[in-house]
Design a protein around this motif. Structure first.
Motif, PDB file in Angstrom:
ATOM      1  N   TYR A 134      75.178 -63.746 -14.500  1.00  0.00           N
ATOM      2  CA  TYR A 134      74.081 -64.731 -14.374  1.00  0.00           C
ATOM      3  C   TYR A 134      72.905 -64.464 -15.440  1.00  0.00           C
ATOM      4  CZ  TYR A 134      70.489 -67.711 -11.929  1.00  0.00           C
ATOM      5  OH  TYR A 134      69.695 -68.487 -11.394  1.00  0.00           O
ATOM      6  N   ALA A 135      72.477 -63.365 -15.619  1.00  0.00           N
ATOM      7  CA  ALA A 135      71.334 -63.013 -16.453  1.00  0.00           C
ATOM      8  C   ALA A 135      71.869 -63.173 -17.684  1.00  0.00           C
ATOM      9  CB  ALA A 135      70.773 -61.525 -16.304  1.00  0.00           C
ATOM     10  N   MET A 136      72.922 -62.835 -18.155  1.00  0.00           N
ATOM     11  CA  MET A 136      73.486 -63.065 -19.623  1.00  0.00           C
ATOM     12  C   MET A 136      73.533 -64.719 -19.656  1.00  0.00           C
ATOM     13  SD  MET A 136      76.469 -64.418 -21.360  1.00  0.00           S
ATOM     14  CE  MET A 136      77.534 -64.257 -20.208  1.00  0.00           C
ATOM     15  N   LEU A 137      73.918 -65.564 -18.898  1.00  0.00           N
ATOM     16  CA  LEU A 137      74.003 -66.689 -19.258  1.00  0.00           C
ATOM     17  C   LEU A 137      72.539 -67.402 -19.522  1.00  0.00           C
ATOM     18  CD1 LEU A 137      76.804 -67.905 -16.850  1.00  0.00           C
ATOM     19  CD2 LEU A 137      76.736 -67.957 -19.382  1.00  0.00           C
ATOM     20  N   GLN A 138      71.643 -66.968 -18.400  1.00  0.00           N
ATOM     21  CA  GLN A 138      70.198 -67.399 -18.473  1.00  0.00           C
ATOM     22  C   GLN A 138      69.547 -66.982 -19.880  1.00  0.00           C
ATOM     23  OE1 GLN A 138      68.642 -65.713 -14.824  1.00  0.00           O
ATOM     24  NE2 GLN A 138      68.076 -67.733 -14.224  1.00  0.00           N
ATOM     25  N   ALA A 139      69.888 -65.559 -20.275  1.00  0.00           N
ATOM     26  CA  ALA A 139      69.252 -65.230 -21.550  1.00  0.00           C
ATOM     27  C   ALA A 139      69.781 -66.103 -22.866  1.00  0.00           C
ATOM     28  CB  ALA A 139      69.410 -63.790 -21.762  1.00  0.00           C
ATOM     29  N   VAL A 140      71.144 -66.201 -22.778  1.00  0.00           N
ATOM     30  CA  VAL A 140      71.617 -67.039 -23.759  1.00  0.00           C
ATOM     31  C   VAL A 140      71.044 -68.220 -23.996  1.00  0.00           C
ATOM     32  CG1 VAL A 140      73.663 -67.920 -25.017  1.00  0.00           C
ATOM     33  CG2 VAL A 140      73.788 -65.383 -24.062  1.00  0.00           C
ATOM     34  N   ALA A 141      70.862 -68.899 -22.941  1.00  0.00           N
ATOM     35  CA  ALA A 141      70.295 -70.293 -22.848  1.00  0.00           C
ATOM     36  C   ALA A 141      68.939 -70.335 -23.341  1.00  0.00           C
ATOM     37  CB  ALA A 141      70.438 -70.958 -21.523  1.00  0.00           C
ATOM     38  N   ASP A 142      68.136 -69.390 -23.043  1.00  0.00           N
ATOM     39  CA  ASP A 142      66.622 -68.979 -23.198  1.00  0.00           C
ATOM     40  C   ASP A 142      66.666 -68.731 -24.894  1.00  0.00           C
ATOM     41  OD1 ASP A 142      66.046 -69.693 -20.878  1.00  0.00           O
ATOM     42  OD2 ASP A 142      65.593 -67.555 -20.366  1.00  0.00           O
ATOM     43  N   ARG A 143      67.427 -67.974 -25.259  1.00  0.00           N
ATOM     44  CA  ARG A 143      67.428 -67.666 -26.581  1.00  0.00           C
ATOM     45  C   ARG A 143      67.874 -68.380 -27.721  1.00  0.00           C
ATOM     46  NH1 ARG A 143      69.090 -61.528 -28.766  1.00  0.00           N
ATOM     47  NH2 ARG A 143      68.260 -61.727 -30.923  1.00  0.00           N
ATOM     48  N   PHE A 144      69.048 -68.919 -27.402  1.00  0.00           N
ATOM     49  CA  PHE A 144      69.762 -69.656 -28.383  1.00  0.00           C
ATOM     50  C   PHE A 144      70.225 -71.060 -27.868  1.00  0.00           C
ATOM     51  CE2 PHE A 144      71.298 -65.141 -28.541  1.00  0.00           C
ATOM     52  CZ  PHE A 144      71.060 -64.945 -29.947  1.00  0.00           C
ATOM     53  N   GLY A 145      69.815 -71.504 -26.841  1.00  0.00           N
ATOM     54  CA  GLY A 145      69.990 -72.869 -26.524  1.00  0.00           C
ATOM     55  C   GLY A 145      71.462 -73.363 -26.025  1.00  0.00           C
ATOM     56  N   VAL A 146      72.311 -72.142 -25.821  1.00  0.00           N
ATOM     57  CA  VAL A 146      73.730 -72.278 -25.437  1.00  0.00           C
ATOM     58  C   VAL A 146      73.815 -72.400 -23.799  1.00  0.00           C
ATOM     59  CG1 VAL A 146      75.904 -71.292 -25.621  1.00  0.00           C
ATOM     60  CG2 VAL A 146      74.738 -71.219 -27.530  1.00  0.00           C
ATOM     61  N   GLU A 147      74.190 -73.522 -23.393  1.00  0.00           N
ATOM     62  CA  GLU A 147      74.386 -73.737 -21.924  1.00  0.00           C
ATOM     63  C   GLU A 147      75.584 -74.006 -21.730  1.00  0.00           C
ATOM     64  OE1 GLU A 147      70.640 -74.800 -20.054  1.00  0.00           O
ATOM     65  OE2 GLU A 147      69.717 -75.478 -21.974  1.00  0.00           O
ATOM     66  N   THR A 148      76.016 -73.619 -20.517  1.00  0.00           N
ATOM     67  CA  THR A 148      77.475 -74.062 -20.178  1.00  0.00           C
ATOM     68  C   THR A 148      77.616 -74.501 -18.720  1.00  0.00           C
ATOM     69  OG1 THR A 148      78.338 -71.948 -19.267  1.00  0.00           O
ATOM     70  CG2 THR A 148      78.332 -72.219 -21.738  1.00  0.00           C
ATOM     71  N   PRO A 149      78.547 -75.007 -18.381  1.00  0.00           N
ATOM     72  CA  PRO A 149      78.943 -75.563 -16.856  1.00  0.00           C
ATOM     73  C   PRO A 149      78.573 -73.968 -15.974  1.00  0.00           C
ATOM     74  CG  PRO A 149      80.237 -76.603 -18.092  1.00  0.00           C
ATOM     75  CD  PRO A 149      79.539 -75.791 -19.011  1.00  0.00           C
ATOM     76  N   MET A 150      79.267 -72.878 -16.708  1.00  0.00           N
ATOM     77  CA  MET A 150      79.424 -71.750 -15.812  1.00  0.00           C
ATOM     78  C   MET A 150      77.906 -71.279 -15.452  1.00  0.00           C
ATOM     79  SD  MET A 150      82.372 -70.772 -15.078  1.00  0.00           S
ATOM     80  CE  MET A 150      81.522 -69.341 -14.589  1.00  0.00           C
ATOM     81  N   ALA A 151      76.776 -71.385 -16.310  1.00  0.00           N
ATOM     82  CA  ALA A 151      75.491 -71.226 -15.966  1.00  0.00           C
ATOM     83  C   ALA A 151      74.933 -71.806 -14.560  1.00  0.00           C
ATOM     84  CB  ALA A 151      74.646 -71.384 -16.964  1.00  0.00           C
ATOM     85  N   ASP A 152      75.468 -73.194 -14.380  1.00  0.00           N
ATOM     86  CA  ASP A 152      75.016 -73.744 -13.122  1.00  0.00           C
ATOM     87  C   ASP A 152      75.842 -73.280 -11.967  1.00  0.00           C
ATOM     88  OD1 ASP A 152      73.304 -75.343 -14.690  1.00  0.00           O
ATOM     89  OD2 ASP A 152      75.190 -76.103 -15.422  1.00  0.00           O
ATOM     90  N   LEU A 153      77.221 -72.962 -12.272  1.00  0.00           N
ATOM     91  CA  LEU A 153      78.061 -72.366 -11.000  1.00  0.00           C
ATOM     92  C   LEU A 153      77.599 -71.034 -10.613  1.00  0.00           C
ATOM     93  CD1 LEU A 153      81.439 -74.060 -12.115  1.00  0.00           C
ATOM     94  CD2 LEU A 153      80.117 -74.820 -10.419  1.00  0.00           C
ATOM     95  N   MET A 154      77.274 -70.379 -11.491  1.00  0.00           N
ATOM     96  CA  MET A 154      76.949 -68.918 -11.245  1.00  0.00           C
ATOM     97  C   MET A 154      75.521 -68.861 -10.514  1.00  0.00           C
ATOM     98  SD  MET A 154      79.195 -66.768 -12.200  1.00  0.00           S
ATOM     99  CE  MET A 154      78.439 -65.366 -12.167  1.00  0.00           C
ATOM    100  N   MET A 155      74.509 -69.945 -10.834  1.00  0.00           N
ATOM    101  CA  MET A 155      73.450 -70.196 -10.103  1.00  0.00           C
ATOM    102  C   MET A 155      73.639 -70.362  -8.703  1.00  0.00           C
ATOM    103  SD  MET A 155      70.272 -72.459 -10.906  1.00  0.00           S
ATOM    104  CE  MET A 155      70.909 -73.950 -10.211  1.00  0.00           C
ATOM    105  N   TRP A 156      74.607 -71.452  -8.525  1.00  0.00           N
ATOM    106  CA  TRP A 156      74.812 -71.687  -7.204  1.00  0.00           C
ATOM    107  C   TRP A 156      75.328 -70.390  -6.339  1.00  0.00           C
ATOM    108  CZ3 TRP A 156      78.497 -76.442  -8.381  1.00  0.00           C
ATOM    109  CH2 TRP A 156      77.429 -77.535  -8.891  1.00  0.00           C
ATOM    110  N   GLY A 157      76.089 -69.673  -7.037  1.00  0.00           N
ATOM    111  CA  GLY A 157      76.622 -68.462  -6.265  1.00  0.00           C
ATOM    112  C   GLY A 157      75.419 -67.466  -6.203  1.00  0.00           C
ATOM    113  N   GLU A 158      74.605 -67.613  -6.800  1.00  0.00           N
ATOM    114  CA  GLU A 158      73.786 -66.470  -6.756  1.00  0.00           C
ATOM    115  C   GLU A 158      72.276 -66.877  -5.954  1.00  0.00           C
ATOM    116  OE1 GLU A 158      73.319 -63.514  -8.029  1.00  0.00           O
ATOM    117  OE2 GLU A 158      75.302 -63.583  -9.388  1.00  0.00           O
ATOM    118  N   SER A 159      71.774 -67.800  -6.167  1.00  0.00           N
ATOM    119  CA  SER A 159      70.696 -68.463  -5.650  1.00  0.00           C
ATOM    120  C   SER A 159      70.467 -69.553  -4.795  1.00  0.00           C
ATOM    121  CB  SER A 159      69.238 -68.573  -6.592  1.00  0.00           C
ATOM    122  OG  SER A 159      69.779 -69.446  -7.611  1.00  0.00           O
ATOM    123  N   GLY A 160      71.693 -70.236  -4.534  1.00  0.00           N
ATOM    124  CA  GLY A 160      71.832 -71.459  -3.959  1.00  0.00           C
ATOM    125  C   GLY A 160      71.516 -72.740  -4.747  1.00  0.00           C
TER     126      GLY A 160
END
Length: 262
Positions: A134-160
């Motif tokens: 989850y932290a990796m996907l957030q960091a990559v989105a913040d730093r490089f603008g790479v965002e994937t459906p996995m980031a959102d699904l992982m967020m649901w499973g982490e923080s609702g």
């Protein structure tokens, strides 16, 4: 929900959504009665049930059949299709394949490093990464603008599911996705209309999402249909081993590469 974050924009190919906080009121004003929640308790309960189902699965394969729309300069829309297959082992292993006739990508995360690989060209790039998926996907989105459906699904499973940007939410009834009975929900927020289907039987995993960019007059749409399979993986499946003819490049080059089979 992920559509309240900038990741909604990534799925639709939009710029990031920016939610501005209102200015603090000056002076004392009479207290106003609390407004009724935009999302009723039954819908909140369904989203909570889905989040709990996601939290409960630790090792699984996820397949997403995705369709996206591109708007041409003349306003005509073109659809393209791709398939994403993700191998996930919580909390710190992820391998993703994204395949279409126009682009192919492989993503490897082993808990320490993220590698992006283009099998058609042989180019790959690696970067040090945070210690959880989850932290990796957030960091990559913040730093490089790479965002994937996995980031959102992982967020649901982490923080609702986040609903702070939602202005309207309705239950649309039952539907059938991939042979499963799923309950359909429709949401609105500034710049985005989105729909979510949740499996009615346990486990209550997401069946499908549809996202519409309402900031664009053409209203391009992205949709993804999900299938989930519990599975076990070894560490080796998440480690990238460069082929003999592979060529290492900077990660910014790997992200920026466009066009053709990559």
């Amino acid at each position: 929900m992920f559509y309240t974050s900038r990741r909604a924009a990534a799925w639709c190919g939009l710029a990031a959504l920016v939610l501005a906080a209102p200015a603090l009121a000056q002076g004392k004003k009479a207290a106003k009665p609390a407004a009724a929640p935009v999302v009723d308790t039954e819908i909140q309960g369904a989203l909570g049930r889905m989040a709990n189902a996601l939290k409960a699965i630790d090792s699984f394969e996820l397949r997403a059949d995705m369709t996206t729309e591109e708007v041409l300069d003349n306003g005509q829309k073109l659809q393209s299709s791709s398939a994403m297959t993700a191998s996930v082992r919580r909390p710190n292993r992820l391998q993703v394949n994204v395949d279409s006739e126009r682009r192919n990508r492989r993503f490897y995360y082993d808990g320490k490093q993220l590698t992006i690989y283009g099998p058609a060209t042989g180019y790959y790039a690696s970067v040090a990464a945070p210690p959880t998926t989850y932290a990796m996907l957030q960091a990559v989105a913040d730093r490089f603008g790479v965002e994937t459906p996995m980031a959102d699904l992982m967020m649901w499973g982490e923080s609702g599911v986040r609903l702070d940007g939602v202005t309207s939410a309705v239950y649309a009834g039952a539907d059938r996705i991939g042979g499963e009975v799923c309950d359909q929900y429709a949401f609105r927020q500034p710049g985005t209309d989105w729909q979510l289907w949740i499996r009615r039987a346990d486990p209550a995993l997401p069946c499908k999402v549809v996202i519409v960019n309402t900031d664009d007059p053409a209203q391009p749409q992205t949709d993804a249909v999900f299938s989930w399979t519990p599975r076990s993986f070894t560490d080796a499946q998440f480690a990238f081993v460069p082929p003999a003819d592979a060529k290492r490049i900077e990660i910014s080059q790997a992200i920026a590469a466009k066009g053709g089979k990559q």
